[in-house]
Design a protein around this motif. Structure first.
Motif, PDB file in Angstrom:
ATOM      1  N   PHE A  50       0.844  -1.193   0.000  1.00 14.01           N
ATOM      2  CA  PHE A  50       0.000   0.000   0.000  1.00 14.01           C
ATOM      3  C   PHE A  50       0.878   1.240   0.000  1.00 14.01           C
ATOM      4  O   PHE A  50       1.990   1.245   0.528  1.00 14.01           O
ATOM      5  CB  PHE A  50      -0.910   0.022   1.230  1.00 14.01           C
ATOM      6  N   VAL A  51       0.360   2.302  -0.609  1.00 16.86           N
ATOM      7  CA  VAL A  51       1.027   3.594  -0.583  1.00 16.86           C
ATOM      8  C   VAL A  51      -0.032   4.660  -0.343  1.00 16.86           C
ATOM      9  O   VAL A  51      -1.150   4.594  -0.876  1.00 16.86           O
ATOM     10  CB  VAL A  51       1.797   3.854  -1.899  1.00 16.86           C
ATOM     11  N   LYS A  52       0.306   5.616   0.515  1.00 16.95           N
ATOM     12  CA  LYS A  52      -0.616   6.700   0.808  1.00 16.95           C
ATOM     13  C   LYS A  52      -0.775   7.594  -0.418  1.00 16.95           C
ATOM     14  O   LYS A  52       0.214   7.940  -1.087  1.00 16.95           O
ATOM     15  CB  LYS A  52      -0.080   7.520   1.986  1.00 16.95           C
ATOM     16  N   ASP A  53      -1.987   7.970  -0.727  1.00 17.25           N
ATOM     17  CA  ASP A  53      -2.269   8.785  -1.908  1.00 17.25           C
ATOM     18  C   ASP A  53      -2.084  10.268  -1.574  1.00 17.25           C
ATOM     19  O   ASP A  53      -3.014  11.074  -1.694  1.00 17.25           O
ATOM     20  CB  ASP A  53      -3.684   8.515  -2.409  1.00 17.25           C
ATOM     21  N   ASP A  54      -0.858  10.614  -1.177  1.00 21.50           N
ATOM     22  CA  ASP A  54      -0.569  12.011  -0.854  1.00 21.50           C
ATOM     23  C   ASP A  54       0.746  12.490  -1.442  1.00 21.50           C
ATOM     24  O   ASP A  54       1.223  13.578  -1.118  1.00 21.50           O
ATOM     25  CB  ASP A  54      -0.569  12.215   0.664  1.00 21.50           C
ATOM     26  N   PHE A  55       1.365  11.687  -2.312  1.00 19.39           N
ATOM     27  CA  PHE A  55       2.614  12.099  -2.935  1.00 19.39           C
ATOM     28  C   PHE A  55       2.365  13.288  -3.860  1.00 19.39           C
ATOM     29  O   PHE A  55       1.302  13.452  -4.433  1.00 19.39           O
ATOM     30  CB  PHE A  55       3.248  10.939  -3.712  1.00 19.39           C
ATOM     31  N   ARG A  56       3.372  14.152  -3.961  1.00 19.45           N
ATOM     32  CA  ARG A  56       3.319  15.385  -4.758  1.00 19.45           C
ATOM     33  C   ARG A  56       2.061  16.201  -4.450  1.00 19.45           C
ATOM     34  O   ARG A  56       1.386  16.730  -5.347  1.00 19.45           O
ATOM     35  CB  ARG A  56       3.418  15.063  -6.261  1.00 19.45           C
ATOM     36  N   ASP A  57       1.775  16.302  -3.172  1.00 19.26           N
ATOM     37  CA  ASP A  57       0.523  16.957  -2.782  1.00 19.26           C
ATOM     38  C   ASP A  57       0.574  18.464  -3.028  1.00 19.26           C
ATOM     39  O   ASP A  57      -0.474  19.096  -3.181  1.00 19.26           O
ATOM     40  CB  ASP A  57       0.197  16.676  -1.312  1.00 19.26           C
ATOM     41  N   ASP A  58       1.784  19.056  -3.053  1.00 25.63           N
ATOM     42  CA  ASP A  58       1.849  20.479  -3.373  1.00 25.63           C
ATOM     43  C   ASP A  58       1.393  20.723  -4.811  1.00 25.63           C
ATOM     44  O   ASP A  58       0.691  21.696  -5.100  1.00 25.63           O
ATOM     45  CB  ASP A  58       3.258  21.023  -3.146  1.00 25.63           C
ATOM     46  N   SER A  59       1.746  19.811  -5.715  1.00 27.69           N
ATOM     47  CA  SER A  59       1.288  19.928  -7.100  1.00 27.69           C
ATOM     48  C   SER A  59      -0.214  19.702  -7.185  1.00 27.69           C
ATOM     49  O   SER A  59      -0.927  20.414  -7.913  1.00 27.69           O
ATOM     50  CB  SER A  59       2.018  18.914  -7.988  1.00 27.69           C
ATOM     51  N   ALA A  60      -0.704  18.702  -6.449  1.00 30.90           N
ATOM     52  CA  ALA A  60      -2.139  18.426  -6.452  1.00 30.90           C
ATOM     53  C   ALA A  60      -2.931  19.612  -5.926  1.00 30.90           C
ATOM     54  O   ALA A  60      -3.974  19.979  -6.487  1.00 30.90           O
ATOM     55  CB  ALA A  60      -2.430  17.178  -5.622  1.00 30.90           C
ATOM     56  N   GLN A  61      -2.443  20.227  -4.854  1.00 32.24           N
ATOM     57  CA  GLN A  61      -3.136  21.374  -4.279  1.00 32.24           C
ATOM     58  C   GLN A  61      -3.151  22.544  -5.264  1.00 32.24           C
ATOM     59  O   GLN A  61      -4.162  23.238  -5.405  1.00 32.24           O
ATOM     60  CB  GLN A  61      -2.461  21.796  -2.982  1.00 32.24           C
ATOM     61  N   PHE A  62      -2.050  22.730  -5.980  1.00 33.67           N
ATOM     62  CA  PHE A  62      -2.004  23.799  -6.971  1.00 33.67           C
ATOM     63  C   PHE A  62      -3.033  23.554  -8.071  1.00 33.67           C
ATOM     64  O   PHE A  62      -3.729  24.487  -8.501  1.00 33.67           O
ATOM     65  CB  PHE A  62      -0.597  23.896  -7.571  1.00 33.67           C
ATOM     66  N   LEU A  63      -3.164  22.314  -8.509  1.00 32.98           N
ATOM     67  CA  LEU A  63      -4.148  21.997  -9.541  1.00 32.98           C
ATOM     68  C   LEU A  63      -5.565  22.200  -9.025  1.00 32.98           C
ATOM     69  O   LEU A  63      -6.430  22.718  -9.750  1.00 32.98           O
ATOM     70  CB  LEU A  63      -3.955  20.553 -10.021  1.00 32.98           C
ATOM     71  N   ARG A  64      -5.829  21.795  -7.784  1.00 30.91           N
ATOM     72  CA  ARG A  64      -7.165  21.986  -7.210  1.00 30.91           C
ATOM     73  C   ARG A  64      -7.548  23.471  -7.231  1.00 30.91           C
ATOM     74  O   ARG A  64      -8.680  23.838  -7.559  1.00 30.91           O
ATOM     75  CB  ARG A  64      -7.203  21.488  -5.765  1.00 30.91           C
ATOM     76  N   GLU A  65      -6.604  24.314  -6.846  1.00 35.27           N
ATOM     77  CA  GLU A  65      -6.890  25.738  -6.697  1.00 35.27           C
ATOM     78  C   GLU A  65      -6.980  26.465  -8.033  1.00 35.27           C
ATOM     79  O   GLU A  65      -7.532  27.578  -8.099  1.00 35.27           O
ATOM     80  CB  GLU A  65      -5.801  26.383  -5.830  1.00 35.27           C
TER      81      GLU A  65
END
Length: 563
Positions: free
Chosen positions: A541-556
């Motif tokens: 298993f791997v937590k689905d939070d890698f590269r979260d700064d990029s993900a947050q930028f895309l969300r915003e």
């Protein structure tokens, strides 16, 4: 580039017809009731195959660039033992700026090569495969396959489901496998205000939907259960699965019953897109009209319909293609049309306007490396920003694109193939642009899709994964499309192929990958936001939070990243 070409055509090589010994028995025959067809198939190694069954009127002549029309009269006898015709293919752009691959495009577009590859406009057919001995009383669950290829290429002739059916028999969960042909490229996804006014947008999606209706009407005769249909796709096929969930604001009913009850998406989900009559779609339409010599016509759409096949094929293929510098900044893709796809997919999901069915969704670890092969001129982060601005998002503020690129701080940590430190950076910005393209198009858009669906309808179960079984492959890693080898074809009978197929078959049967799979528990994504990590030798298993700064930028900034 040569590697990308070879990899992109690998399914063709795998699916090439081989000399197989046919079992000495009477050819299996099925009478499909609606609108009437006697389909004579073939039986090979315990699997009965019925290829090339028409489900719509030929989209030729005045029906070119029109929504698919249901058959209204019997088609008589169908020889289902042959290789089905492919819809016209867009292998390589003819644009001279894409030298030298444009030369391949010229060759592949010739009538001779289209004939050799068995491609043409009369292509709306379905393949059905089932365990030998299946009867109309069997009522087996149905797995409905939608092929990928960037909405520009691909066909059912590339995807023989025999090994999947065989696996289902060995797992004790026999299925009926169905593959649908749909129009691709400019034949299936041409946009523009003229197309919108004519009600002829998103034809490839409508082809898929009519194929599902054919299944509802006919699959029982082949031994399938029309009430137990799971739709499954890879790449643009996975995006199509998501779009089928979104069509008509989530209404997937036909004759009072749902057309499918579950979905599986390999490498694809939502693609935020400008409308059919937006600037990008209109630009491509106008270019096609010019290429076809229709610019002076008072009715350019009628002019396109009147052109001979080769002229129209060359016209729609003389635009930027996926196997080029433009990569996944696609010329042809589903766009909001206000009727079938009423808004951009991200907006529809936020509004809860989608079919509420359980689904599995996941990605290859290195989705972008295959596409990164086409941009070797990128040497600085400024080059990357300019590339994204010029090719992908010309209307996004440059500062926004700079902000996105800045979240990929180092190619050691944020570069793809991931977890390879200083290795595999084929050119100065290869790992960075590969990571960005993979995340925007597949990996992080999947996470945003899951976050939204879980918030909107938390009771609808979903499971998610990350495939890492090709870790260590030079330059490419676990690249986009490598799941076709492992999961669809089962070429490498390792842990990944065995366990994924076991989970998928359990899902097809029970709408839960865990029930009867014989595998370790796969928690729902909503429970801890964990991804099942499929490795070559073992799963984890791997937590689905890698590269979260990029993900947050895309969300915003999601609305700045519409294609």
């Amino acid at each position: 580039m040569k590697a990308a070409v070879l990899l992109s055509l690998l399914p063709l090589a795998i699916a090439a017809p081989a000399a197989e010994p046919l079992e000495k028995r009477a050819s299996p025959t099925v009478i499909a009731p609606s609108p009437g067809a006697t389909v004579v198939g073939k039986s090979v190694l315990g699997v009965e195959t019925f290829n090339g069954i028409p489900f719509a009127k030929p989209p030729t002549g005045n029906l070119r660039l029109k929504p698919p029309q249901p058959l209204t009269s019997s088609v008589g006898k169908v020889d289902g033992s042959q290789i089905p015709k492919a819809c016209p293919q867009f292998f390589f752009s003819l644009d001279e700026s894409n030298f030298p691959t444009n030369l391949l495009g010229v060759i592949l577009n010739t009538p001779l090569f289209q004939t050799v590859t068995n491609a043409g406009e009369d292509c709306l057919t379905i393949n059905v495969q089932r365990p030998a001995g299946t009867t109309s009383a069997s009522k087996l669950p149905v797995l409905f396959w939608i092929f990928g290829g960037g909405f520009e290429l691909g066909s059912t002739q590339m995807y023989d489901g025999s090994s999947l059916v065989t696996s289902s028999i060995l797992e004790g969960k026999p299925i009926v496998f169905v593959a649908v042909n749909y129009r691709v490229g400019g034949f299936g996804f041409l946009a523009g205000k003229e197309i919108l006014k004519d009600g002829s947008a998103n034809l490839g999606l409508l082809d898929q939907r009519l194929g599902l209706k054919w299944v509802a009407d006919n699959i029982a005769a082949f031994g399938g259960d029309p009430d137990k249909v799971t739709i499954w796709g890879e790449s643009s096929g996975a995006i199509s699965v998501a779009d089928q969930m979104l069509l008509y604001d989530g209404d997937n009913t036909y004759k009072g019953k749902p057309l499918f009850r579950g979905g599986i998406m390999n490498s694809g989900s939502i693609v935020p897109a400008d409308p059919v009559d937006g600037l990008k779609g209109q630009e491509i339409y106008d270019l096609v009209v010019s290429n076809a010599g229709c610019s002076s016509s008072p009715d350019t759409l009628a002019c396109l319909r009147s052109k001979d096949y080769t002229t129209f094929l060359n016209a729609v293929n003389n635009v930027p293609g996926i196997l080029s510098y433009n990569s996944v900044s696609l010329s042809y893709l589903p766009r909001p049309d206000g009727t079938a796809l009423t808004a951009s997919p991200d907006a529809l999901v936020r509004a809860g306007k989608y079919t509420k069915v359980p689904f599995i969704i996941g990605d290859q670890e290195d989705e972008g490396t295959l596409f990164g092969l086409f941009t070797p001129n990128l040497t600085t982060t400024q080059d990357v920003t300019q590339y994204l601005s010029t090719i992908f998002f010309p209307f996004a503020p440059k500062s926004t694109l700079q902000g996105l690129v800045a979240t990929y701080q180092t190619t050691i940590e944020d570069g793809s193939p991931f977890r390879t430190l200083l290795l595999n950076n084929w050119y100065p910005q290869f790992k960075r642009i590969s990571a960005i393209i993979g995340d925007i198009t597949f990996t992080l858009s999947r996470r945003i899709f899951l976050e939204t669906t879980t918030a909107v309808f938390p009771d609808v179960p979903s499971w998610s994964y990350l495939a890492t079984y090709d870790y260590g492959t030079p330059i490419l890693g676990t690249f986009h499309g490598s799941d076709l080898l492992q999961v669809f074809y089962g070429v490498l009978p390792n842990n990944a192929a065995k366990s994924i197929r076991a989970y998928y078959l359990s899902f097809v049967y029970n709408l839960d990958p865990n029930v009867g799979s014989g595998q370790s528990n796969w928690p729902r994504w909503s429970s801890g936001k964990q991804l099942k990590q499929f490795g070559a030798l073992a799963n984890s298993f791997v937590k689905d939070d890698f590269r979260d700064d990029s993900a947050q930028f895309l969300r915003e900034n999601l609305e700045e990243f519409y294609i």
